[in-house]
Scaffold this motif. Sequence first.
Motif, mmCIF file in Angstrom:
data_model
loop_
_atom_site.group_PDB
_atom_site.id
_atom_site.type_symbol
_atom_site.label_atom_id
_atom_site.label_comp_id
_atom_site.label_asym_id
_atom_site.label_seq_id
_atom_site.Cartn_x
_atom_site.Cartn_y
_atom_site.Cartn_z
ATOM 1 N N GLY A 159 0.785 -1.233 0.000
ATOM 2 C CA GLY A 159 0.000 0.000 0.000
ATOM 3 C C GLY A 159 0.816 1.280 0.000
ATOM 4 N N ALA A 160 2.134 1.170 -0.100
ATOM 5 C CA ALA A 160 2.948 2.389 -0.158
ATOM 6 C C ALA A 160 2.717 3.102 -1.493
ATOM 7 C CB ALA A 160 4.422 2.041 -0.002
ATOM 8 N N ARG A 161 2.744 4.428 -1.466
ATOM 9 C CA ARG A 161 2.528 5.188 -2.703
ATOM 10 C C ARG A 161 3.644 6.205 -2.870
ATOM 11 N NH1 ARG A 161 -3.446 7.128 -2.044
ATOM 12 N NH2 ARG A 161 -2.765 8.554 -3.670
ATOM 13 N N ILE A 164 3.022 10.036 -2.822
ATOM 14 C CA ILE A 164 2.827 10.707 -1.532
ATOM 15 C C ILE A 164 4.191 11.056 -0.930
ATOM 16 C CG2 ILE A 164 1.985 10.408 0.827
ATOM 17 C CD1 ILE A 164 -0.214 8.599 -0.241
ATOM 18 N N ARG B 69 -4.461 -10.404 2.118
ATOM 19 C CA ARG B 69 -3.407 -10.287 1.095
ATOM 20 C C ARG B 69 -3.419 -11.453 0.109
ATOM 21 N NH1 ARG B 69 -2.721 -4.994 1.335
ATOM 22 N NH2 ARG B 69 -1.173 -4.236 2.823
ATOM 23 N N GLY B 76 -2.274 -4.069 -2.159
ATOM 24 C CA GLY B 76 -2.114 -2.643 -2.420
ATOM 25 C C GLY B 76 -2.897 -1.746 -1.492
ATOM 26 N N VAL B 77 -3.747 -2.332 -0.650
ATOM 27 C CA VAL B 77 -4.490 -1.505 0.312
ATOM 28 C C VAL B 77 -3.589 -1.280 1.531
ATOM 29 C CG1 VAL B 77 -6.546 -1.311 1.769
ATOM 30 C CG2 VAL B 77 -6.653 -2.550 -0.402
ATOM 31 N N PRO B 78 -3.304 -0.027 1.883
ATOM 32 C CA PRO B 78 -2.465 0.181 3.067
ATOM 33 C C PRO B 78 -3.176 -0.243 4.348
ATOM 34 C CG PRO B 78 -3.197 2.294 2.171
ATOM 35 C CD PRO B 78 -3.660 1.227 1.224
ATOM 36 N N ILE B 79 -2.462 -1.004 5.179
ATOM 37 C CA ILE B 79 -3.029 -1.503 6.441
ATOM 38 C C ILE B 79 -2.135 -1.056 7.592
ATOM 39 C CG2 ILE B 79 -3.725 -3.536 7.755
ATOM 40 C CD1 ILE B 79 -3.968 -5.069 5.118
ATOM 41 N N LEU B 100 1.490 -2.206 6.509
ATOM 42 C CA LEU B 100 2.362 -1.095 6.128
ATOM 43 C C LEU B 100 2.936 -0.399 7.354
ATOM 44 C CD1 LEU B 100 3.279 0.584 3.637
ATOM 45 C CD2 LEU B 100 1.326 2.067 4.051
ATOM 46 N N LYS B 118 -0.988 10.520 6.248
ATOM 47 C CA LYS B 118 0.302 10.073 5.734
ATOM 48 C C LYS B 118 0.145 8.861 4.820
ATOM 49 C CE LYS B 118 4.897 10.056 7.614
ATOM 50 N NZ LYS B 118 5.196 11.206 6.801
ATOM 51 N N VAL B 119 -0.768 8.006 5.171
ATOM 52 C CA VAL B 119 -0.969 6.782 4.389
ATOM 53 C C VAL B 119 -1.739 7.067 3.098
ATOM 54 C CG1 VAL B 119 -2.247 4.606 4.412
ATOM 55 C CG2 VAL B 119 -0.807 5.206 6.336
ATOM 56 N N GLY B 121 -2.379 10.260 1.778
ATOM 57 C CA GLY B 121 -1.948 11.455 1.046
ATOM 58 C C GLY B 121 -2.941 12.597 1.115
#
Lengths: 280, 121
Positions: A159-161, A164, B69, B76-79, B100, B118-119, B121
């Motif tokens: 999930g890092a982008r 950002i 996952r 791709g989903v931030p956890i 994450l 932060k996660v 944006g």
Amino acid sequence: MTDDMAAIFREELRDLLESLERGLLDLKKRPGDMALVNQVFRDLHTVKGSGAMFGFTDLAAFIHEFETVFDRIRSGALAVGAEILRLALAAKDEIPGLVEGEPDPDGRRAAILAGLKAMMAGGEVEAPAAVTAPVAALPAADAPSRLRFRLSGAALAMGARPEIVLDELRGLGAAGIVADLSDVPPLHWLDVEGCAIGWEMDLPAGVDAAQVEEVFMFVDADWRLEPAAGTDAPVLTEDAAPPDADTGPVASAPPAAAAAPAREARQGPRSAFRPNGWMR
Amino acid sequence: MSKTVLTVDDSPSIRRMIAMTLEEAGYAVIEAVDGQDGLAKALAQPVDAIITDQNMPNLDGLGFIRALRQHPAGKGVPIVVLSTDSAEDLKAQAREAGALGWMVKPFTQDKLLAVIKKVLG
């Protein structure tokens, strides 16, 4: 905390106390039932965590020993016995008073905590707490620096982008951002879940490693901060900045690397950060 | 369109606190009562981020992350994991599972918003 939140917590606490009492009484009949032990532990854990969240710090501190005893039982270091259950039920009875801020003139709570601690001392010997070396003060970045970073192979899937991260670095004054495409493979070899691109940029004087660490808090990445050409400051890596105590990435940090002399960095960056192939 | 955060916690008061904080900041929030419920809700609709407790009945936080996952929709989903424990072995396990970041309880509403910002944006 609003009154509504306190009311929600008190309602939840009533349910938790009922569950806790039921669990402890059932353990009297079935002391070896690990499902019951786990349920009691979870109830205590929730009372402690939610209590601390909503400002009931005395409650959270009191529950801590209580919870630790059941954690030891879960791990097999302690066994459920009559004295543990007696103390646990007595501790449970103190919880409403702690929430309402009632005093404890007779010292019942202290006696219960002393009993719980004695229970633990009679179990497995506690290992001495590790002595943590104090974190050395980081040198202030009083000169411009060069930052290079590359996401780990799993960062995008977690999930890092990177956009950002780049926005936050621009907020610190990053300029001259260039992408390193040298590791981008031919299309048929491309890992669609990986990030083959690295980035490099200039950071202005005044930006230090702690600020860079903050940017990468939730990004699994290798980063490297080194002096801009013509300066003589030490190189700092991701290991050099002290972590935030309450939040952070889940990446386990490798052993701290000592700051290398500037000359070493100028001799050539790590292979992952090859300086060829940059494009604007 | 507002971003959606899934909060997974067996404590109603923690879920409510997270939901109120994020909703006031303009996020949409879905609540789940444990890892099993979280898995069902995360796979039923797209979410932009997930905040999950670790100690929960039925399916704990790490089990939930591992199960999620495994699904294409869960990649791709931030956890972010919520825990009262900041032990390195727990963090390493969470990373291995695919989380994450982590956040230690107790936390303030400001800290929660800072982490989500932060996660996402």
